[in-house]
Design an enzyme around this catalytic site. Structure first.
Site, mmCIF file in Angstrom:
data_model
loop_
_atom_site.group_PDB
_atom_site.id
_atom_site.type_symbol
_atom_site.label_atom_id
_atom_site.label_comp_id
_atom_site.label_asym_id
_atom_site.label_seq_id
_atom_site.Cartn_x
_atom_site.Cartn_y
_atom_site.Cartn_z
ATOM 1 N N SER A 168 0.618 -1.150 0.012
ATOM 2 C CA SER A 168 -0.069 0.009 -0.078
ATOM 3 C C SER A 168 0.918 1.281 -0.064
ATOM 4 C CB SER A 168 -0.886 -0.176 1.025
ATOM 5 O OG SER A 168 -1.308 1.150 1.604
ATOM 6 N N GLY A 169 0.488 2.140 -1.018
ATOM 7 C CA GLY A 169 1.123 3.340 -0.921
ATOM 8 C C GLY A 169 1.036 4.262 0.523
ATOM 9 N N LEU A 170 -0.224 4.287 0.911
ATOM 10 C CA LEU A 170 -0.687 4.983 2.123
ATOM 11 C C LEU A 170 0.162 4.448 3.302
ATOM 12 C CD1 LEU A 170 -2.524 6.741 3.907
ATOM 13 C CD2 LEU A 170 -3.939 4.876 4.022
ATOM 14 N N ASP A 211 0.898 10.503 2.279
ATOM 15 C CA ASP A 211 0.728 9.588 1.119
ATOM 16 C C ASP A 211 0.741 10.396 -0.143
ATOM 17 O OD1 ASP A 211 -0.153 7.671 -0.615
ATOM 18 O OD2 ASP A 211 -2.260 7.447 0.025
ATOM 19 N N ASP A 244 1.111 -0.903 -5.106
ATOM 20 C CA ASP A 244 0.260 0.462 -5.217
ATOM 21 C C ASP A 244 1.268 1.582 -5.982
ATOM 22 O OD1 ASP A 244 -1.031 2.736 -5.233
ATOM 23 O OD2 ASP A 244 -1.351 2.739 -2.908
ATOM 24 N N ASP A 267 0.606 4.182 -6.976
ATOM 25 C CA ASP A 267 0.109 5.565 -7.311
ATOM 26 C C ASP A 267 0.001 6.040 -8.660
ATOM 27 O OD1 ASP A 267 0.367 5.619 -4.558
ATOM 28 O OD2 ASP A 267 2.278 6.826 -4.593
ATOM 29 N N GLU A 293 -3.194 4.622 -10.979
ATOM 30 C CA GLU A 293 -4.591 5.282 -10.456
ATOM 31 C C GLU A 293 -4.386 6.400 -11.522
ATOM 32 O OE1 GLU A 293 -3.507 5.731 -6.445
ATOM 33 O OE2 GLU A 293 -4.147 7.757 -6.527
ATOM 34 N N LYS A 352 0.271 12.747 -6.258
ATOM 35 C CA LYS A 352 -1.057 12.059 -6.000
ATOM 36 C C LYS A 352 -1.399 12.758 -4.522
ATOM 37 C CE LYS A 352 -1.875 9.141 -3.527
ATOM 38 N NZ LYS A 352 -1.950 7.600 -3.535
ATOM 39 N N ASN A 396 -4.151 11.116 -1.313
ATOM 40 C CA ASN A 396 -4.824 10.029 -0.987
ATOM 41 C C ASN A 396 -6.315 10.052 -1.241
ATOM 42 O OD1 ASN A 396 -6.604 8.303 1.209
ATOM 43 N ND2 ASN A 396 -4.923 7.347 0.894
ATOM 44 N N SER A 397 -6.768 9.144 -1.784
ATOM 45 C CA SER A 397 -8.405 9.189 -2.126
ATOM 46 C C SER A 397 -9.164 9.554 -0.997
ATOM 47 C CB SER A 397 -8.658 8.026 -2.852
ATOM 48 O OG SER A 397 -7.748 7.531 -3.864
ATOM 49 N N ARG A 407 -6.756 1.476 -11.983
ATOM 50 C CA ARG A 407 -7.548 2.022 -11.030
ATOM 51 C C ARG A 407 -8.453 3.122 -11.358
ATOM 52 N NH1 ARG A 407 -5.270 3.130 -4.837
ATOM 53 N NH2 ARG A 407 -6.464 4.753 -4.554
ATOM 54 N N HIS A 465 -12.801 2.146 -7.125
ATOM 55 C CA HIS A 465 -12.412 2.565 -5.993
ATOM 56 C C HIS A 465 -13.537 3.456 -5.387
ATOM 57 C CE1 HIS A 465 -10.557 3.029 -2.203
ATOM 58 N NE2 HIS A 465 -9.463 3.825 -2.375
HETATM 59 C C1 SPV Z 1 -3.335 2.579 -0.465
HETATM 60 O O1 SPV Z 1 -3.583 1.407 0.308
HETATM 61 O O2 SPV Z 1 -2.385 3.325 -0.651
HETATM 62 C C2 SPV Z 1 -4.406 2.866 -1.437
HETATM 63 C C3 SPV Z 1 -5.793 2.437 -0.847
HETATM 64 O O3 SPV Z 1 -4.154 3.409 -2.488
HETATM 65 S S1 SPV Z 1 -6.423 3.906 -0.593
HETATM 66 O O4 SPV Z 1 -5.941 4.267 0.760
HETATM 67 O O5 SPV Z 1 -7.885 3.552 -0.135
HETATM 68 O O6 SPV Z 1 -6.492 4.863 -1.638
HETATM 69 MG MG MG Z 2 -2.357 4.308 -2.182
#
Ligand code: SPV
Ligand code: MG
Length: 557
Positions: free
Chosen positions: A61-63, A73, A100, A102, A129, A135, A137-138, A173, A204
């Site tokens: 996971s990027g986060l 993130d 991930d 990004d 994505e 980026k 975070n979503s 994504r 997502h």
């Molecule tokens: C991550 O886990 O870094 C994701 C998922 O990209 S989210 O945090 O939901 O965007």
């Molecule tokens: Mg991410």
């Protein structure tokens, strides 16, 4: 991992999936008709824990990688810093990892480069994505701008054209629902990204309810594998995803969140208590850390590659006798070659010696010598084995009795630490003696046993550096004089080996060598006032004389 016979369509040509590559296994997860699950990790340790738990794949996971590095993130960690973490994660595990990626860390050219670098590290796939670099975070803010659709299609194509492994997966994504651009936009982009070559789509959503995800799934159908991340709509029953034929569910951040909770609790407790007493039983043990880190593998490797305390010690193993008490079992092979749970007894003994750092091993064989054919050991033959005894067999290897030497019967099994401990005892001739001989069998005459009377009976209070010597050794000591039983393992220093060689010459000269047992040899040395030292052990060994011993050997392992 379940690999269904039928596959969901993806963008791979008709070539079969390679199940032995990590990329092939990720592709199988994506295309299987089952709903599969992968779990978040953010470093080598958490990746190991995901594998240990039994997951078939890892979400890098990027986060959480960012958070574990102490940054946001927002592409604050450079892509090569992330790559370094990913390399640790990949090296630490054997299951496939979906990264991930990004927005791909730049334009199509950056995607090409990162896909090549991931492939070189055995990483199975990347998810990119359709947002802008750098980026966000979503789950932060509203209406994040989306990438130009055609430009993003170029990134997908560039990624697919750069993969090292033909099964490497590029997951596209869709952020249209997150950015509030609606279902039609999401479906239009899904179509474009799949046509551009994406192996799967990740749809997502950040809503609390699953409705928009379920709508997308039913509108898109089963045209290609679809991946979801139920972080905000977490209480939707998993059965719903199976019914909607979701290919892959990502549990996206729960290991990091669990560790934050645990670390906060333990830090607060220790700060408050000013002692670690209350948390000791609540946290993983230090040996658990060593186990997760694979320390056992390193200590075995050290035994193979480093000079050891044995300092290049050799071993001579006496394995010439048949073992007649074993009857038909030794009709076609000597007892040292009897099978103990899939491996000959002698093979197991040699593993123990090698594990103790001994590399130069000579086996003296006799009965059915052609059966004693293990690789990596040298053999010497006692062709007179039928009419001679143990000392004759040892004398066949007299040329090897030079320098530090371990001497062992060929029908014993013992724990490896005994090799380490016997090296620690000061003395030129040291015997490992079982102080718990009575527990093995209280009857000293039940079989031929090498019984020992010593200068100091074993007691739990004696210090390890106390010198304890053999007073007498033989098969028929008086019951009240027995302090232990020689387990059939001795260490000779270079001087000790020379002394034994010397005595072999004496015995040859006076005609006593042929029939003598090793206890006769030691008895002669004692008569010459040659000191023989003792390492006391407490059980943890056995020898094979009869079928019952063979059964014991199986459970000993
Ligand atoms: C991550 O886990 O870094 C994701 C998922 O990209 S989210 O945090 O939901 O965007
Ligand atoms: Mg991410």
């Amino acid at each position: 991992m379940s690999v269904a016979p039928l596959k969901k369509p993806d963008n791979k040509s008709s070539l079969p999936i390679n199940p032995s590559s990590k990329a092939g296994r990720l592709r199988s997860l994506l295309t299987s008709l089952e709903t599969e699950f992968i779990m978040e990790a953010h470093d080598g340790l958490s990746a190991k824990i995901v594998e240990e738990a039994g997951f078939d794949g890892i979400w890098a996971s990027g986060l959480t990688i960012s958070a574990a590095l102490g940054v946001r993130d927002n592409n604050e960690a450079s892509w090569t810093q992330v790559l370094e973490v990913l390399e640790f994660m990949s090296d630490a595990t054997t299951i496939p990892m979906l990264v991930d990626g990004d927005t791909g860390y730049g334009n199509f050219n950056n995607v090409r480069r990162v896909v090549r670098k991931l492939g070189q590290r055995g990483i199975a796939g990347i998810c990119i994505e359709d947002k802008l670099f750098p980026k966000t975070n979503s789950f932060i803010g509203e209406g994040q701008p989306l990438a130009d659709m055609d430009e993003f299609c170029g990134k997908i194509k560039a990624g697919k054209d750069s993969q090292v492994d033909e099964d490497f997966c590029v997951v596209a994504r869709l952020e249209a629902l997150i950015s509030g651009q609606g279902m039609a936009e999401a479906l239009k982009r899904a179509d474009a990204y799949y046509s551009a070559g994406a192996d799967a789509l990740l749809i997502h959503s950040k809503t609390r309810e699953p409705d928009e995800i379920l709508t997308f799934l039913s509108e898109w159908g089963d045209r290609c594998p679809v991946v979801i991340v139920p972080t905000t709509y977490y209480d939707t029953p998993t059965e719903a995803w199976r019914k909607a034929e979701v290919s892959l569910v990502i549990w996206a951040n729960h290991n990091l969140r669990a560790s934050i909770t645990a670390m906060r609790e333990v830090s607060a407790t220790i700060l408050r208590d000013q002692t670690i007493a209350a948390v000791e039983n609540e946290v993983a043990t230090v040996s658990d850390i060593f186990e997760l880190a694979g320390n056992a593998e390193l200590s075995n490797a050290e035994k193979i590659y480093l000079p050891t305390s044995q300092g290049g010690a050799k071993a001579i193993v006496l394995a010439a006798s048949r073992g007649s008490a074993l009857g038909d079992l030794t009709a076609d092979r000597p007892k040292c070659m009897l099978d103990i749970r899939g491996k000959p007894l002698l093979g197991r003994l040699i593993d123990t010696l090698k594990g103790g750092g001994i590399r130069d091993i000579t086996v003296v064989r006799g009965y059915r010598k052609e059966m004693v054919n293990l690789p990596t050991v040298k053999t010497i033959d006692n062709d007179q084995f039928e009419t001679t005894g143990e000392v004759s067999t040892l004398a066949c290897a007299a040329d090897k009795l030079k320098g530090e030497t371990i001497l062992a019967y060929g029908d014993v099994l013992f724990r490896q630490y005994i090799i380490d401990q016997i090296a620690e005892i000061d003395g030129d001739i040291v015997l490992a003696v079982d102080a718990l001989w009575r527990e093995r069998d209280p009857d000293p005459t039940s079989r031929t046993r090498d019984l020992v009377s010593s200068s100091t009976p074993f007691n739990t209070g004696y210090l390890n550096d106390e010198v304890i010597s053999v007073r007498e050794i033989g098969h028929d000591l008086k019951a009240n004089e027995i302090d232990g039983e020689w387990i059939g393992v001795a260490r000779l220093s270079a001087d000790g080996a020379a002394t034994v060689r010397d005595e072999l010459n004496n015995m040859s000269a006076d005609g006593s060598l042929e029939k003598a047992s090793l206890t006769d040899l030691f008895t002669r040395l004692l008569a010459r006032n040659v000191p023989i030292q003792i390492l006391y052990v407490a059980g943890q060994w056995l020898d094979i004389d009869n079928p019952g011993d063979l059964r014991d050997a199986s459970s000993f392992l």
